[in-house]
Write an enzyme that holds these catalytic residues in place. Structure first.
Site, PDB file in Angstrom:
ATOM      1  N   SER A 177      17.699 -47.563   6.796  1.00 61.07           N
ATOM      2  CA  SER A 177      16.932 -46.469   6.272  1.00 61.07           C
ATOM      3  C   SER A 177      17.632 -45.470   6.813  1.00 61.07           C
ATOM      4  O   SER A 177      18.246 -45.206   7.816  1.00 61.07           O
ATOM      5  CB  SER A 177      15.477 -47.127   6.983  1.00 61.07           C
ATOM      6  OG  SER A 177      14.679 -45.868   6.881  1.00 61.07           O
ATOM      7  N   TYR A 190      11.038 -49.899  14.399  1.00 58.30           N
ATOM      8  CA  TYR A 190      11.614 -49.837  12.905  1.00 58.30           C
ATOM      9  C   TYR A 190      12.859 -49.124  13.166  1.00 58.30           C
ATOM     10  O   TYR A 190      13.962 -49.736  12.573  1.00 58.30           O
ATOM     11  CB  TYR A 190      10.825 -49.340  11.909  1.00 58.30           C
ATOM     12  CG  TYR A 190      11.141 -48.991  10.697  1.00 58.30           C
ATOM     13  CD1 TYR A 190      10.938 -50.257   9.918  1.00 58.30           C
ATOM     14  CD2 TYR A 190      11.721 -48.041  10.105  1.00 58.30           C
ATOM     15  CE1 TYR A 190      11.427 -50.463   8.482  1.00 58.30           C
ATOM     16  CE2 TYR A 190      12.073 -47.978   8.611  1.00 58.30           C
ATOM     17  CZ  TYR A 190      12.021 -49.279   7.906  1.00 58.30           C
ATOM     18  OH  TYR A 190      12.502 -49.228   6.669  1.00 58.30           O
TER      19      TYR A 190
END
Length: 283
Positions: A177, A190
């Site tokens: 990501s 995350y």
């Protein structure tokens, strides 16, 4: 090591670096359609294939002629993906697999080798997000985020890489990501897991190249993707959230072109370069 040997190694390194740069420049002028490899007949495994981006990737792989295997914890989602792929004339198998359980990963990998064959394309796509402030995030959710988003990459690669090495053929895709490139409030666990996914891919690729294997790896860093159930509430002020179909297309293209690294959207690479310059600038 003598002085002359040291100089020789430096010169050799510079020559190899120059060759790599020139090779990259030349390859950049070759149209992508001529660089795409055929994956027909390959056995491709997609984690998190029971829905969202994983389902879209699975559909595209099947349309290209790959034999698709999906892993997910959602049995209903698995059945829906299989139904869609088979209705379109593709071949798909699905297994319920808990990516937080290393033993289950190894067990299901052994079943696949016995019942289907050797996996040659591995896409570590599964991911979860808590979206909470760090001190408000329960320990068990932090552990689960790390288990799914990065630790499962270790176990899936350990399960399927040996057979890739036997035939010196394979491709491992890590869906990371842009949150693995910069810190974001309420996404500390995350971000950490995606930073780790990028490091895992790079170090694995370097090790494989050092040992002389022709196993490709690709790490993908997309911006927030809408309609996947993870970032649907994100209000992006300056950069539009991404269409999952566009991201799926870009990932498949990156894999088929053996790209090592894919930023989605590509123009954000410029901002990341500016960030790096700022990070290393003198105070």
């Amino acid at each position: 090591m003598t002085y002359l040997q040291s100089i020789g190694e430096v010169i050799g390194f510079l020559l190899l670096s120059t060759f790599s740069i020139l090779d990259g420049i030349i390859r950049s002028f070759i149209p992508k359609k001529y660089k795409m490899k055929n994956i027909g007949g390959e056995i491709a495994l997609v984690t998190g294939g029971g829905g969202g981006l994983g389902r879209l990737l699975s559909l595209r792989l099947a349309n290209l002629g790959a034999i698709v295997i999906i892993w997910d914890i959602n049995e209903t989602g698995i059945e829906e993906t299989i139904k869609l792929i088979r209705a379109a004339g593709g071949t798909c198998y699905g297994y319920v697999c808990d990516l937080c359980d290393r033993t289950d990963i190894y067990k299901k990998a052994k079943i696949i080798r016995k019942e289907i064959g050797k996996v040659t394309v591995l896409i570590n796509n599964a991911g979860i997000v808590t979206g909470m402030k760090f001190l408000d995030t329960p320990d068990e959710l932090i552990i689960r985020t790390m288990d799914v988003n990065i630790m499962s990459h270790f176990w899936t690669v350990k399960a399927f890489l040996p057979t890739m090495l036997e035939s010196n053929k394979g491709h491992i895709v890590s869906v990371a990501s842009l949150a693995g490139q910069c810190g974001i409030p309420k996404l500390i666990d995350y971000c950490a897991s995606k930073f780790a996914a990028m490091g895992f891919d790079e170090a694995l690729r370097m090790e494989l190249e050092y040992e002389g294997y022709n196993i490709n790896t690709t790490v993908v860093c997309p911006y927030f993707i809408r309609s996947t159930g993870m970032f649907d509430d994100v209000q992006s002020r300056y950069i539009p959230t991404l269409s999952p179909n566009a991201v799926a297309d870009r990932i498949i293209m990156a894999m088929r072109c053996n790209e090592k690294y894919a930023i989605i959207p590509g123009y954000l690479q410029i901002l990341l370069t500016l960030k790096c310059k700022r990070r290393f600038a003198k105070p």
